[in-house]
Design a protein around this motif. Structure first.
Motif, PDB file in Angstrom:
ATOM      1  N   GLY A  72      58.382  40.544  28.703  1.00 26.41           N
ATOM      2  CA  GLY A  72      57.362  40.179  27.730  1.00 26.41           C
ATOM      3  C   GLY A  72      56.548  41.357  27.230  1.00 26.41           C
ATOM      4  N   VAL A  73      56.829  42.569  27.734  1.00 25.36           N
ATOM      5  CA  VAL A  73      56.110  43.764  27.283  1.00 25.36           C
ATOM      6  C   VAL A  73      57.032  44.562  26.368  1.00 25.36           C
ATOM      7  CG1 VAL A  73      54.954  45.889  27.960  1.00 25.36           C
ATOM      8  CG2 VAL A  73      54.757  43.845  29.389  1.00 25.36           C
ATOM      9  N   LEU A  74      56.664  44.675  25.113  1.00 26.73           N
ATOM     10  CA  LEU A  74      57.485  45.378  24.131  1.00 26.73           C
ATOM     11  C   LEU A  74      57.237  46.876  24.193  1.00 26.73           C
ATOM     12  CD1 LEU A  74      56.960  42.974  21.093  1.00 26.73           C
ATOM     13  CD2 LEU A  74      58.900  43.027  22.679  1.00 26.73           C
ATOM     14  N   PRO A  75      58.200  47.695  23.771  1.00 22.16           N
ATOM     15  CA  PRO A  75      57.983  49.144  23.710  1.00 22.16           C
ATOM     16  C   PRO A  75      56.751  49.470  22.877  1.00 22.16           C
ATOM     17  CG  PRO A  75      60.297  48.620  23.363  1.00 22.16           C
ATOM     18  CD  PRO A  75      59.571  47.306  23.356  1.00 22.16           C
ATOM     19  N   GLY A  76      55.916  50.345  23.403  1.00 18.87           N
ATOM     20  CA  GLY A  76      54.684  50.710  22.716  1.00 18.87           C
ATOM     21  C   GLY A  76      53.483  49.912  23.156  1.00 18.87           C
ATOM     22  N   GLU A  77      53.711  48.834  23.922  1.00 23.02           N
ATOM     23  CA  GLU A  77      52.600  48.058  24.459  1.00 23.02           C
ATOM     24  C   GLU A  77      52.179  48.624  25.814  1.00 23.02           C
ATOM     25  OE1 GLU A  77      53.099  43.891  24.661  1.00 23.02           O
ATOM     26  OE2 GLU A  77      53.718  43.659  22.583  1.00 23.02           O
ATOM     27  N   ALA A  78      50.890  48.548  26.079  1.00 21.13           N
ATOM     28  CA  ALA A  78      50.378  49.094  27.336  1.00 21.13           C
ATOM     29  C   ALA A  78      50.894  48.295  28.530  1.00 21.13           C
ATOM     30  CB  ALA A  78      48.854  49.073  27.324  1.00 21.13           C
ATOM     31  N   ARG A  79      51.312  48.992  29.539  1.00 17.31           N
ATOM     32  CA  ARG A  79      51.751  48.352  30.782  1.00 17.31           C
ATOM     33  C   ARG A  79      50.689  48.601  31.838  1.00 17.31           C
ATOM     34  NH1 ARG A  79      55.171  49.656  35.439  1.00 17.31           N
ATOM     35  NH2 ARG A  79      56.282  47.786  36.081  1.00 17.31           N
ATOM     36  N   ASN A  80      50.023  47.550  32.285  1.00 17.58           N
ATOM     37  CA  ASN A  80      48.974  47.685  33.286  1.00 17.58           C
ATOM     38  C   ASN A  80      49.522  48.214  34.596  1.00 17.58           C
ATOM     39  OD1 ASN A  80      47.078  46.614  31.489  1.00 17.58           O
ATOM     40  ND2 ASN A  80      47.511  44.513  32.123  1.00 17.58           N
ATOM     41  N   GLN A  81      48.704  48.960  35.314  1.00 21.73           N
ATOM     42  CA  GLN A  81      49.092  49.546  36.590  1.00 21.73           C
ATOM     43  C   GLN A  81      48.147  49.056  37.694  1.00 21.73           C
ATOM     44  OE1 GLN A  81      51.850  51.768  36.802  1.00 21.73           O
ATOM     45  NE2 GLN A  81      52.096  51.069  34.686  1.00 21.73           N
ATOM     46  N   SER A  82      48.660  48.950  38.897  1.00 19.53           N
ATOM     47  CA  SER A  82      47.846  48.526  40.042  1.00 19.53           C
ATOM     48  C   SER A  82      48.012  49.500  41.194  1.00 19.53           C
ATOM     49  CB  SER A  82      48.247  47.116  40.503  1.00 19.53           C
ATOM     50  OG  SER A  82      47.992  46.154  39.510  1.00 19.53           O
ATOM     51  N   ILE A  83      46.925  49.764  41.883  1.00 15.93           N
ATOM     52  CA  ILE A  83      46.941  50.558  43.111  1.00 15.93           C
ATOM     53  C   ILE A  83      46.365  49.678  44.219  1.00 15.93           C
ATOM     54  CG2 ILE A  83      46.092  52.616  44.298  1.00 15.93           C
ATOM     55  CD1 ILE A  83      45.825  53.960  41.578  1.00 15.93           C
ATOM     56  N   ILE A  84      47.157  49.392  45.221  1.00 13.47           N
ATOM     57  CA  ILE A  84      46.720  48.547  46.329  1.00 13.47           C
ATOM     58  C   ILE A  84      46.358  49.446  47.511  1.00 13.47           C
ATOM     59  CG2 ILE A  84      47.368  46.714  47.928  1.00 13.47           C
ATOM     60  CD1 ILE A  84      49.333  45.710  45.812  1.00 13.47           C
ATOM     61  N   ILE A  85      45.134  49.305  47.996  1.00  9.21           N
ATOM     62  CA  ILE A  85      44.652  50.101  49.130  1.00  9.21           C
ATOM     63  C   ILE A  85      44.408  49.143  50.292  1.00  9.21           C
ATOM     64  CG2 ILE A  85      42.865  51.681  49.954  1.00  9.21           C
ATOM     65  CD1 ILE A  85      42.329  52.409  47.030  1.00  9.21           C
ATOM     66  N   SER A  86      45.161  49.293  51.355  1.00  4.39           N
ATOM     67  CA  SER A  86      45.048  48.372  52.490  1.00  4.39           C
ATOM     68  C   SER A  86      45.035  49.147  53.797  1.00  4.39           C
ATOM     69  CB  SER A  86      46.208  47.363  52.481  1.00  4.39           C
ATOM     70  OG  SER A  86      47.446  48.034  52.662  1.00  4.39           O
ATOM     71  N   GLY A  87      44.579  48.481  54.846  1.00  5.22           N
ATOM     72  CA  GLY A  87      44.522  49.117  56.163  1.00  5.22           C
ATOM     73  C   GLY A  87      43.504  48.403  57.028  1.00  5.22           C
ATOM     74  N   GLU A  88      43.496  48.741  58.304  1.00  3.11           N
ATOM     75  CA  GLU A  88      42.552  48.104  59.217  1.00  3.11           C
ATOM     76  C   GLU A  88      41.168  48.722  59.068  1.00  3.11           C
ATOM     77  OE1 GLU A  88      43.317  50.863  63.209  1.00  3.11           O
ATOM     78  OE2 GLU A  88      43.922  48.769  63.196  1.00  3.11           O
ATOM     79  N   SER A  89      40.193  48.150  59.758  1.00  2.00           N
ATOM     80  CA  SER A  89      38.825  48.657  59.673  1.00  2.00           C
ATOM     81  C   SER A  89      38.762  50.099  60.153  1.00  2.00           C
ATOM     82  CB  SER A  89      37.895  47.782  60.535  1.00  2.00           C
ATOM     83  OG  SER A  89      36.569  48.265  60.480  1.00  2.00           O
ATOM     84  N   GLY A  90      38.135  50.945  59.356  1.00  2.00           N
ATOM     85  CA  GLY A  90      38.015  52.360  59.714  1.00  2.00           C
ATOM     86  C   GLY A  90      39.172  53.221  59.251  1.00  2.00           C
ATOM     87  N   ALA A  91      40.129  52.634  58.537  1.00  2.00           N
ATOM     88  CA  ALA A  91      41.293  53.407  58.094  1.00  2.00           C
ATOM     89  C   ALA A  91      40.962  54.355  56.945  1.00  2.00           C
ATOM     90  CB  ALA A  91      42.418  52.456  57.674  1.00  2.00           C
ATOM     91  N   GLY A  92      39.861  54.087  56.230  1.00  6.92           N
ATOM     92  CA  GLY A  92      39.471  54.962  55.130  1.00  6.92           C
ATOM     93  C   GLY A  92      39.647  54.344  53.757  1.00  6.92           C
ATOM     94  N   LYS A  93      39.709  53.013  53.688  1.00  6.74           N
ATOM     95  CA  LYS A  93      39.930  52.339  52.397  1.00  6.74           C
ATOM     96  C   LYS A  93      38.786  52.595  51.416  1.00  6.74           C
ATOM     97  CE  LYS A  93      40.172  48.308  54.379  1.00  6.74           C
ATOM     98  NZ  LYS A  93      39.994  48.765  55.760  1.00  6.74           N
ATOM     99  N   THR A  94      37.555  52.509  51.911  1.00  7.85           N
ATOM    100  CA  THR A  94      36.397  52.698  51.029  1.00  7.85           C
ATOM    101  C   THR A  94      36.382  54.104  50.444  1.00  7.85           C
ATOM    102  OG1 THR A  94      35.078  51.094  52.286  1.00  7.85           O
ATOM    103  CG2 THR A  94      33.878  52.656  50.912  1.00  7.85           C
ATOM    104  N   GLU A  95      36.622  55.107  51.279  1.00 10.34           N
ATOM    105  CA  GLU A  95      36.627  56.490  50.802  1.00 10.34           C
ATOM    106  C   GLU A  95      37.783  56.729  49.837  1.00 10.34           C
ATOM    107  OE1 GLU A  95      34.270  58.947  51.471  1.00 10.34           O
ATOM    108  OE2 GLU A  95      33.244  57.146  52.176  1.00 10.34           O
ATOM    109  N   ALA A  96      38.944  56.150  50.139  1.00 13.55           N
ATOM    110  CA  ALA A  96      40.101  56.317  49.255  1.00 13.55           C
ATOM    111  C   ALA A  96      39.804  55.745  47.876  1.00 13.55           C
ATOM    112  CB  ALA A  96      41.330  55.636  49.862  1.00 13.55           C
ATOM    113  N   THR A  97      39.154  54.585  47.839  1.00  5.00           N
ATOM    114  CA  THR A  97      38.787  53.971  46.558  1.00  5.00           C
ATOM    115  C   THR A  97      37.869  54.888  45.761  1.00  5.00           C
ATOM    116  OG1 THR A  97      38.967  51.757  47.525  1.00  5.00           O
ATOM    117  CG2 THR A  97      37.714  51.966  45.480  1.00  5.00           C
TER     118      THR A  97
END
Length: 443
Positions: free
Chosen positions: A211-236
């Motif tokens: 459904g995305v035609l050439p020249g249309e913007a393709r959204n990107q996602s970055i998923i940051i996961s991990g246990e408590s203290g892994a550094g998710k907040t700082e990575a964000t």
């Protein structure tokens, strides 16, 4: 001479009785465990997947009658001796890949749990806290600032180094900036160029574009996961800083070329986007037994970019699953949300009196009736909170209202009830807490 063969030490193979050349107490078990108990013991082992070598066979000593190599005495790389039940169950190291600590796990000749964890260990000892697994970045929190070439690992110079150099196959060290740049570049390339099929990551660019035609913007996602203290907040925070920095250059150039506005107006938007993150930490993070700045909620950050200039044009943050029970009670050694302690540490005596907080944290049930020393970090963070509130466009009057609401929560926590004298088992406000209710209502 004879080549030396090393194996990944597996704690599950240890048999009863052992010798140790070190003062440390190594893992030991007399028999194989099962289920969660085995897994917990295995991953708590000091020598999990350490390289080890066979010192001598124990076939005769252990009366081994099987068809395999059998039991043996092995020595880990730090000199600790173990008796194991079957050498054939150990995974051999592959030279030289397993010894070098490669940048990308997928480049290993034999990708196993053992080789993956050992590669991370080798790199971590070299203060290389990021390791790639294809497009995935594995991060290990060093709990300290990492310096490289005399500068910060997250300096502006480092940001510029990773701009447009994070493509697959390029010889750069894995980094959060590399992940951010790939996402940003893929988004902009989806608008301004069509990938050639012979490109290495063309499949990644085209995959899922129904459904995305050439020249249309393709959204990107970055998923940051991990246990408590892994550094998710700082990575964000670092990823947002990188996106703001590299797009600020584009935005400034576009504005100057258009003559529509000054550079300061563009920078202000990026500053507001970056300021939103510390505010979320102030009102949604708390000190726990494992982490002094633990996020007690989930968040989904949307950052919108101009398809023409590549500059940030807006942002939206959705938060969910806030730990509301923390407001009313905390276990020993933990704290409520940062904002409460920042207020007591950073607000002026006049403001504290106006908010009814002049008696200190020990006067409030929601803070455990525990005294809270005035910490320099809370003072510094409160100043940052004030700055962030100003940058996102809140006036002094609006900021005062926010702090009034915050103080009102504490006063409501001091409201108590008792059974009424009417005999119908209804509850009424206890007289001694009526002043707390009145103060909360006035705020």
């Amino acid at each position: 001479g004879k080549a030396k063969v090393e194996y990944y030490f597996d704690p599950r193979e240890v048999i009863g009785g052992m010798k140790s050349s070190t003062s440390a107490t190594p893992f030991k078990t007399s028999s194989r465990k099962s289920g969660t108990s085995l897994e917990s013991s295995m991953y708590s082992s000091k020598h999990l997947y350490f390289p080890c070598s066979v010192v001598k066979s124990l076939r005769e000593e252990e009366n081994y009658t099987g068809d395999g190599t059998g039991p043996a005495l092995v020595k880990t790389s730090d000199g600790t001796l173990y008796k194991i039940r079957e050498v054939d169950n150990l995974i051999p190291l592959t030279a030289p890949d397993d010894y070098e600590g490669l940048r990308d796990i997928l480049d290993l000749a034999n990708v196993t749990e053992a080789s993956l964890l050992h590669t991370l260990r080798v790199r971590y000892k070299r203060e290389e806290i990021y390791t790639s697994a294809g497009p995935i970045l594995i991060s290990i929190n060093p709990y300290k600032q990492i310096m490289t070439n005399g500068g910060s690992l997250y300096s502006e110079e480092m940001m510029m180094k990773y701009r447009q150099t994070g493509s697959f196959g390029q010889e750069v060290e894995p980094h959060l900036f590399q992940v951010a740049d790939r996402a940003y570049s893929a988004m902009m390339d989806s608008v301004h160029s069509v990938p050639h099929l012979e490109e290495e990551d063309a499949a990644l660019v085209l995959e899922g574009d129904i459904g995305v035609l050439p020249g249309e913007a393709r959204n990107q996602s970055i998923i940051i996961s991990g246990e408590s203290g892994a550094g998710k907040t700082e990575a964000t925070k670092y990823i947002m800083q990188y996106l703001a920095r590299i797009t600020k250059v584009k935005a400034s150039n576009a504005v100057r070329n258009s003559g529509l506005a000054g550079e300061n107006s563009v920078a202000a938007l990026e500053d507001r986007v970056l300021s939103s993150n510390p505010l979320l930490e102030t009102f949604g993070n708390a000190q726990t037994l494992r982490n002094d700045n633990s996020s007690r909620f989930g968040k989904f950050i949307h950052i919108n970019f101009s398809t023409e200039t590549g500059a940030i044009v807006g942002a939206r943050i959705s938060n969910y699953l806030l730990e509301k029970t923390r407001i009313t009670q905390q276990i020993e050694g933990e704290r409520n949300y940062h904002i409460f302690y920042q207020l007591f540490a950073g607000a002026t005596p006049e403001v504290l009196k106006e908010l009814g907080l002049q008696d200190g944290a020990a006067s409030f049930k929601y803070l455990g009736n525990r005294p809270s020393p005035k910490m320099k970090k809370d003072v510094r963070d409160f100043k940052e909170t004030l700055g962030c509130l100003s940058r996102i466009g809140l006036s002094t009057e609006e900021q005062t209202k926010i702090f009034a609401f915050t103080a009102a929560v504490l006063h409501l926590g001091n409201v108590s009830f008792r059974e009424s004298d009417s005999g119908d088992h209804s509850a009424v406000i206890a007289e001694e807490s009526r002043s707390s209710l009145q103060k909360a209502c006035s705020l």
